[in-house]
Design a protein around this motif. Structure first.
Motif: not given
Length: 192
Positions: A17-29, A127-131, A180-183
């Motif tokens: 169980l990982a609650l309140n996990t901040p995940m960054t996708i491109g420029t979005g959090l 703000g991420v482009q995917v084909t 995607v980045k998770i710190d």
């Protein structure tokens, strides 16, 4: 003499169980609540057979849902983290550091895929482009993820694990670009 390490060959399932996990996708959090589980098989650790065991991951799957509100009215999006492949090169270890009182150190080394089932809305907001935005987006870990914990018993009973290195997820055909980045990954693990 009482052996405090688990028996070789035993498979141990645990909830995650990982609650309140901040995940960054491109420029979005985004903030997600991951729920699921992991199962490990206990194996001999040839480097330190008396004070430690290896933990082979034989199953790992957790998921979280991004509410539609976070994505400008689109349908909810499920983010799933799942074991990438068979854990061939076992690097996860449980080490007994003290018998009285019992103290353990556990290091989990994980490689996995992350599937975002409705990537169009998520990626547009980030703000991420995917084909192929209408198909699920499947990313993989750039480097193995390491989680560690100090325990007083094993299997854990709601113990917190700390992320040792940021999780970076990439497209398999473009491993140099992090999507995607998770710190921080505040995961609580408990035996089932």
């Amino acid at each position: 003499m009482l052996n405090l390490l688990p028996k070789i060959g035993v498979e141990i399932p645990c909830s995650c169980l990982a609650l309140n996990t901040p995940m960054t996708i491109g420029t979005g959090l985004f903030t997600l609540d991951f729920k699921g589980g992991i199962k490990v098989r206990i194996e001999v650790n040839p480097q330190e057979p008396l004070n430690s065991v290896r933990l082979r991951v034989v199953g790992h799957k957790i998921s979280a849902e991004l509410p539609a509100d976070d994505l400008a009215g689109s349908r909810p999006t499920t983010v799933t983290i799942e074991q990438q492949d068979i854990d061939i090169d076992t690097k996860s270890v449980l080490r007994l550091v003290s018998k009285f009182p019992p103290k353990f150190e556990q290091l989990m080394v994980l490689s996995f895929t992350m599937t975002i089932d409705n990537p169009e809305a998520v990626l547009r907001n980030a703000g991420v482009q995917v084909t192929t935005p209408s198909e699920p987006l499947v990313l993989s870990t750039k480097n193995p993820v390491q989680l560690s914990s100090k325990l007083t018993k094993f299997p854990p009973k709601g113990d917190m694990y700390k992320l040792e290195n940021p999780m970076e997820l990439v497209l398999p055909d473009n491993p140099d670009t992090t999507i995607v980045k998770i710190d921080k990954f505040p995961v609580k693990v408990g035996g089932l």
